[in-house]
Design a protein around this motif. Structure first.
Motif, PDB file in Angstrom:
ATOM      1  N   VAL B  85      94.380 -43.950  22.798  1.00  0.00           N
ATOM      2  CA  VAL B  85      95.729 -44.173  23.322  1.00  0.00           C
ATOM      3  C   VAL B  85      96.205 -45.592  22.996  1.00  0.00           C
ATOM      4  O   VAL B  85      97.363 -45.798  22.614  1.00  0.00           O
ATOM      5  CB  VAL B  85      95.768 -43.923  24.853  1.00  0.00           C
ATOM      6  CG1 VAL B  85      97.066 -44.433  25.459  1.00  0.00           C
ATOM      7  CG2 VAL B  85      95.588 -42.447  25.149  1.00  0.00           C
ATOM      8  N   TRP B  95      98.939 -49.090  28.389  1.00  0.00           N
ATOM      9  CA  TRP B  95      98.706 -47.671  28.131  1.00  0.00           C
ATOM     10  C   TRP B  95      97.219 -47.389  27.916  1.00  0.00           C
ATOM     11  O   TRP B  95      96.693 -46.396  28.408  1.00  0.00           O
ATOM     12  CB  TRP B  95      99.514 -47.218  26.920  1.00  0.00           C
ATOM     13  CG  TRP B  95     100.948 -46.956  27.246  1.00  0.00           C
ATOM     14  CD1 TRP B  95     101.996 -47.824  27.068  1.00  0.00           C
ATOM     15  CD2 TRP B  95     101.505 -45.775  27.831  1.00  0.00           C
ATOM     16  NE1 TRP B  95     103.166 -47.245  27.506  1.00  0.00           N
ATOM     17  CE2 TRP B  95     102.904 -45.984  27.980  1.00  0.00           C
ATOM     18  CE3 TRP B  95     100.965 -44.557  28.242  1.00  0.00           C
ATOM     19  CZ2 TRP B  95     103.754 -45.023  28.521  1.00  0.00           C
ATOM     20  CZ3 TRP B  95     101.816 -43.598  28.785  1.00  0.00           C
ATOM     21  CH2 TRP B  95     103.196 -43.838  28.917  1.00  0.00           C
ATOM     22  N   ALA B  99      95.116 -45.115  30.477  1.00  0.00           N
ATOM     23  CA  ALA B  99      94.548 -43.841  30.031  1.00  0.00           C
ATOM     24  C   ALA B  99      93.059 -43.753  30.370  1.00  0.00           C
ATOM     25  O   ALA B  99      92.588 -42.736  30.896  1.00  0.00           O
ATOM     26  CB  ALA B  99      94.771 -43.672  28.525  1.00  0.00           C
TER      27      ALA B  99
END
Lengths: 244, 110
Positions: B85, B95, B99
């Motif tokens: 990710v 992010w 993730a």
């Protein structure tokens, strides 16, 4: 996420401090906040108190070193091993301070202020200052850096307490997630800024050696892996031939 | 560690703080006088990267504390997802971390 770059001239030192604080109140605060929330949760797991966690963030604000310290303390490692591991983890701050100081130097600044400011030299503050400061008048650079660093430091202290409190209050899977923040964050940070064959080789060898040596000698494994894999990566990756 | 005095953890933390500040202070003292791109720095950087990588790998593969109760496959899966990710989102730290942490939380929830 993308913030407009600050103006070149804030008009004065006080305004530069405020500009630094504003600059911190965005992505840097969120990322560091998450990381220190993880640190607080991790300290909770070692059985030490929130004061130990806060004292660490207050006095030795440098993430991987703090985590290494509490991990090793939890394993019962001696103070010598812990000191050596933190020392080796923090070496990276030296070239940062060396390259940042000439940039923020200004006539009329007392020398002790540079030594105080050095306390906030870290990966995030250094990267932002190196990018932002050249655009400002020399007199405003150190105030900007201090505003930026102190704001992130404050966020880190609050996040440390938050992580510690959360770790005892939320369901176990969430606590596990919080404790998992630090290894993931350090892994991505390393992946983000490791450059050059020697350093990449050192990181890959270190990742392989870390768990393997831990099985043989838990409290010495970090030092052995760091010095051994780091030196091997340096030699095999052509560190000696490097000229810049 | 019941026998250690109350102040002992604070002493250890102070040693850590000193070990950290030494480099920052030395950096100020030496700035403008040494070449930050020299071989000694390169060697030190290699050791620092290896040490952090060793710590990260050990914390993921052989964690201490409650993380040790989670299956290795869950931790490795969450780690791989985090890396994927991070790069797919254009090297986005939030992010990537989100993730990995979210995946581990969900995998261990049931």
């Amino acid at each position: 996420m993308s913030r407009s770059l600050p103006k070149k001239d804030f008009g004065g030192r006080r305004a530069a401090v405020l500009a630094g604080i504003r600059r911190a109140a965005g992505a840097p605060a969120v990322v560091l906040g998450a990381s220190f929330t993880g640190f607080g949760a991790l300290v909770h797991q070692t059985g030490l108190s929130v004061w130990h966690a806060l004292f660490s963030t207050a006095t030795g604000w440098a993430q991987p070193g703090q985590v290494a310290l509490f991990e090793l303390y939890g394993l019962g490692a001696s103070i010598l091993v812990i000191g050596a591991a933190v020392t080796l983890t923090s070496v990276r701050l030296l070239p940062m301070a060396v390259t940042l100081m000439p940039l923020v130097r200004a006539p009329g600044t007392p020398r002790w202020l540079y030594y105080l400011a050095a306390n906030w030299v870290a990966v995030t503050t250094w990267a932002f200052a190196m990018r932002d400061c050249p655009r400002m008048p020399a007199a405003q650079r150190l105030p900007y850096f201090l505003g930026f660093g102190c704001a992130l430091w404050g966020v880190s202290l609050a996040a440390t307490a938050l992580g510690f409190a959360l770790a005892g209050a939320v369901p176990l899977p969430v606590t596990l997630g919080l404790v998992f923040i630090n290894p993931i964050y350090f892994m991505l940070m390393t992946a983000a800024d490791v450059r050059g064959r020697a350093r990449i080789l050192a990181a890959v060898l270190g990742a392989a050696a870390g768990p393997a040596l831990y099985l043989l000698t838990p409290d010495w494994s970090l030092l052995l892996a760091g010095v051994g894999a780091g030196s091997l990566g340096f030699l095999l990756g052509g560190g000696f031939r490097r000229r810049v | 560690m019941a026998e250690t005095p109350d102040w002992w953890p604070f002493a250890v933390i102070l040693v850590g703080a000193a070990a950290t500040y030494v480099w920052r202070g030395l950096g100020v003292a030496l700035s403008g006088r040494i070449d930050p791109d020299g071989r000694a720095f390169e060697w030190a950087a290699c050791i620092a990267y290896a040490l952090v990588a060793a710590l990260v790998a050990r914390m993921i593969v052989l964690p201490t504390g409650p993380l040790a109760e989670t299956p290795l496959a869950d931790r490795l899966g969450a780690t791989a997802l985090s890396l994927a990710v991070y790069f797919l989102a254009g090297r986005n730290m939030l992010w990537g971390v989100g993730a990995g942490v979210g995946a581990l939380t969900l995998l261990t929830w049931y």
